[in-house]
Design an enzyme around this catalytic site. Structure first.
Site, mmCIF file in Angstrom:
data_model
loop_
_atom_site.group_PDB
_atom_site.id
_atom_site.type_symbol
_atom_site.label_atom_id
_atom_site.label_comp_id
_atom_site.label_asym_id
_atom_site.label_seq_id
_atom_site.Cartn_x
_atom_site.Cartn_y
_atom_site.Cartn_z
ATOM 1 N N ASP A 152 0.850 -1.182 0.000
ATOM 2 C CA ASP A 152 0.000 0.000 0.000
ATOM 3 C C ASP A 152 0.885 1.232 0.000
ATOM 4 O O ASP A 152 2.096 1.136 0.176
ATOM 5 C CB ASP A 152 -0.939 0.006 1.215
ATOM 6 C CG ASP A 152 -0.239 -0.485 2.459
ATOM 7 O OD1 ASP A 152 0.949 -0.166 2.636
ATOM 8 O OD2 ASP A 152 -0.887 -1.180 3.261
ATOM 9 N N ASP B 244 1.600 5.083 1.464
ATOM 10 C CA ASP B 244 1.343 6.121 2.460
ATOM 11 C C ASP B 244 1.972 7.414 1.981
ATOM 12 O O ASP B 244 3.028 7.408 1.352
ATOM 13 C CB ASP B 244 1.974 5.738 3.806
ATOM 14 C CG ASP B 244 1.368 4.467 4.374
ATOM 15 O OD1 ASP B 244 0.198 4.178 4.049
ATOM 16 O OD2 ASP B 244 2.051 3.752 5.121
ATOM 17 N N ASP C 37 10.969 4.085 12.688
ATOM 18 C CA ASP C 37 11.789 3.064 13.342
ATOM 19 C C ASP C 37 13.144 2.821 12.681
ATOM 20 O O ASP C 37 14.183 3.100 13.257
ATOM 21 C CB ASP C 37 10.987 1.765 13.544
ATOM 22 C CG ASP C 37 10.224 1.314 12.317
ATOM 23 O OD1 ASP C 37 10.407 1.905 11.232
ATOM 24 O OD2 ASP C 37 9.443 0.345 12.425
HETATM 25 P P1 ATP Z 1 4.781 -3.237 5.460
HETATM 26 O O1 ATP Z 1 5.031 -3.206 4.002
HETATM 27 O O2 ATP Z 1 5.107 -4.532 6.067
HETATM 28 O O3 ATP Z 1 3.437 -2.690 5.848
HETATM 29 P P2 ATP Z 1 5.704 -0.724 6.452
HETATM 30 O O4 ATP Z 1 7.078 -0.149 6.498
HETATM 31 O O5 ATP Z 1 4.702 -0.028 5.603
HETATM 32 O O6 ATP Z 1 5.863 -2.237 6.069
HETATM 33 P P3 ATP Z 1 3.919 -0.247 8.652
HETATM 34 O O7 ATP Z 1 3.773 -1.019 9.907
HETATM 35 O O8 ATP Z 1 2.794 -0.226 7.681
HETATM 36 O O9 ATP Z 1 5.227 -0.810 7.944
HETATM 37 O O10 ATP Z 1 4.319 1.230 9.049
HETATM 38 C C1 ATP Z 1 4.467 2.277 8.118
HETATM 39 C C2 ATP Z 1 5.642 3.185 8.496
HETATM 40 O O11 ATP Z 1 5.361 3.839 9.749
HETATM 41 C C3 ATP Z 1 6.955 2.453 8.711
HETATM 42 O O12 ATP Z 1 7.659 2.333 7.500
HETATM 43 C C4 ATP Z 1 7.661 3.332 9.706
HETATM 44 O O13 ATP Z 1 8.280 4.412 9.071
HETATM 45 C C5 ATP Z 1 6.530 3.894 10.557
HETATM 46 N N1 ATP Z 1 6.265 3.075 11.776
HETATM 47 C C6 ATP Z 1 5.295 2.145 11.936
HETATM 48 N N2 ATP Z 1 5.305 1.609 13.164
HETATM 49 C C7 ATP Z 1 6.296 2.213 13.821
HETATM 50 C C8 ATP Z 1 6.816 2.115 15.154
HETATM 51 N N3 ATP Z 1 6.310 1.260 16.035
HETATM 52 N N4 ATP Z 1 7.839 2.922 15.497
HETATM 53 C C9 ATP Z 1 8.352 3.801 14.591
HETATM 54 N N5 ATP Z 1 7.927 3.942 13.353
HETATM 55 C C10 ATP Z 1 6.913 3.176 12.947
HETATM 56 MG MG MG Z 2 2.554 -0.530 5.525
#
Ligand code: ATP
Ligand code: MG
Length: 469
Positions: free
Chosen positions: A70, A72, A165
């Site tokens: 997705d 963001d 993170d």
């Molecule tokens: P995926 O493709 O698995 O969804 P993602 O990187 O998009 O991976 P998400 O959990 O959807 O992971 O989170 C989106 C973004 O928000 C992350 O890339 C990170 O920058 C930030 N983020 C999410 N959770 C945290 C956290 N607990 N602490 C710090 N930053 C976070």
């Molecule tokens: Mg995500």
């Protein structure tokens, strides 16, 4: 005074990182892989005079040549400024406000640059009382700097990057200028395939212990090495996970086990020493005699399904994870003389009850899990009346898949699984023949039906039947 000021300034600089703009030659993102929805959101915001970038997981996946799940978008526009720019947009959340912009079934999540530490975000998301109070305290502190807007602490892009993170999760892509913005050497880490926590890892784990799980998840998903400093404090901070509200733990567990890398994630959890006490569910499943083979087979199946673009439901996965425990309670209840079906209900109650304190399994998921379990002994009863009704059962497919797994790992008769495989495909005549064949083979199902009428077996009754054949 002056020294204090300088230290603060320096301290802030190291924490925030320096803005680096990376041109196409170095990042080589294929902009044609971006969906129109994400492009439209970014351009609309930019045309209205705001900064807007694709951010987080999508940029990381694009850089790796993977297809993002997705998209963001991060912007300096507040949610109130974002919403009127789009025809179909919703303000979501109260404490952590974001805007969902809808394009058909697609949703682009638009969040405003934030300076809030993520512990606040965690508290905001699950509304945990205790954390909310902490949150209020912390917000006061930030309030003095004048950036507090209700429960959302807006910030600049560098602050937004610093609260993320991992360095590879903190990259911003501007499709208009075809630029990647990097504050924490994310691109370097991407190239060396390193997962590195931004800032002081121990402090970041304390702020939000869920990040411990995220290390395991991303190391598994991306196949990256964990930077030594990111890895070092993990074991000593593992117990912090005990304080994470159960709803949030459930969400993260789902992500860990259901994004196509469950086996690799489990392997990582083990390496990091996080598998004990962290997820009681996994602990117990793996600790049950014979449970490990079943659970690993279930996780492997889930990964394979997702790799084929199929879906995998959380209820099926959780039904698998808890099955070794349910099975052992079921056996124990039957040993005490409780009839098989009632014993299974009782086992399900006991196991789900014990889990709910730690892992908030949603009611709908729990009821699906229960049905998958309850169908197991029913699948063993192959009479005309039962068989056709079972085929119509909304959970039949899941229960059958479950039976296949049990049969593969020695928990059910392979013959029974084969029978159902044939029965589903058979025409009326062939079904009648299969039922005939089953009637000859399965005499003990009658024994069980008779037993159901009795509340409690008389003392000295013959041995209770054991788990489903
Ligand atoms: P995926 O493709 O698995 O969804 P993602 O990187 O998009 O991976 P998400 O959990 O959807 O992971 O989170 C989106 C973004 O928000 C992350 O890339 C990170 O920058 C930030 N983020 C999410 N959770 C945290 C956290 N607990 N602490 C710090 N930053 C976070
Ligand atoms: Mg995500």
């Amino acid at each position: 005074m002056i020294r204090k000021f300088i230290t603060r300034l320096l301290g802030k600089q190291t924490a925030l990182g320096k803005r680096v703009e990376i041109a196409h030659a170095q990042h080589q993102i294929d902009a044609s892989r971006l969906p129109n929805s994400a492009l439209t959101v970014v351009r609309t915001l930019q045309q209205a005079g705001f900064e807007a970038y694709i951010v987080g997981g999508a940029v990381r996946d694009l850089l790796l040549g993977l297809k993002p799940k997705d998209f963001d978008v991060a912007t300096n526009a507040t949610p109130e400024q974002v919403k009127p720019l789009f025809r179909r947009a919703l303000l979501i959340g109260r404490r952590f406000r974001i805007v969902h912009v809808m394009f058909g079934r697609e949703v682009i999540e638009v969040s405003t640059f934030r300076a809030a530490p993520d512990a606040q975000r965690a508290a905001a998301v699950d509304g945990d009382e205790r954390n909310t109070r902490e949150l209020a305290g912390k917000q006061h502190a930030v309030d003095a700097s004048g950036r507090v807007l209700r429960d959302n602490v807006w910030g600049a892009q560098d602050e937004d990057a610093a609260r993320r993170d991992f360095t590879v999760n903190a990259l911003y892509y501007d499709p208009t200028r075809d630029l990647v913005v990097d504050y924490h050497h994310g691109l370097r880490d991407m190239k060396s395939r390193t997962l590195r926590m931004i800032g002081d890892p121990a402090q970041r784990y304390r702020e939000d212990p869920v990040r411990l799980l995220r290390v395991a998840r991303f190391a598994a998903k991306l196949g990256f090495d964990i930077a030594p400093a990111t890895r070092a404090p993990i074991t000593t901070h593992a117990e912090l996970l005990q304080g994470v509200p159960s709803a949030r733990l459930f969400d993260e567990t789902i992500k860990l086990l259901q994004t196509g890398h469950a086996l690799a994630s489990l392997e990582q959890l083990r390496k990091l020493g996080l598998h004990h006490g962290l997820l009681p569910l996994l602990d117990m499943a793996l600790g049950q005699p014979g449970g490990e083979a079943f659970v690993l087979a279930a996780l492997g199946d889930t990964d394979a399904r997702l790799a084929q673009g199929k879906t995998a439901s959380p209820s099926f996965l959780f039904a698998c994870l808890l099955w070794p425990q349910v099975e052992s309670h079921w056996r124990a209840a039957q040993d005490e003389g409780v009839p098989a079906i009632a014993a299974l209900d009782q086992a399900a109650d006991e196991v789900l009850g014990a889990q709910s304190a730690r892992l908030a399994i949603q009611r709908r998921i729990a009821s699906d899990m229960r049905e998958i379990w309850q169908l197991q002994p029913r699948l063993a009863r192959r009479t005309a009346r039962y068989a056709d009704a079972l085929l119509e059962h909304p959970r039949f497919r899941a229960a059958f898949d479950f039976l296949l797994l049990r049969a593969r790992t020695g928990g059910a008769e392979p013959e029974l699984a084969r029978w159902w495989e044939q029965y589903q495909q058979a025409d009326a005549d062939a079904r009648a023949a299969l039922l005939e064949q089953a009637a000859h083979a399965g005499a003990d199902s009658t024994v069980r039906r008779k037993r159901r009428r009795r509340r409690k077996p008389a003392a000295g009754a013959d041995a209770a039947p054991t788990a489903a054949e």
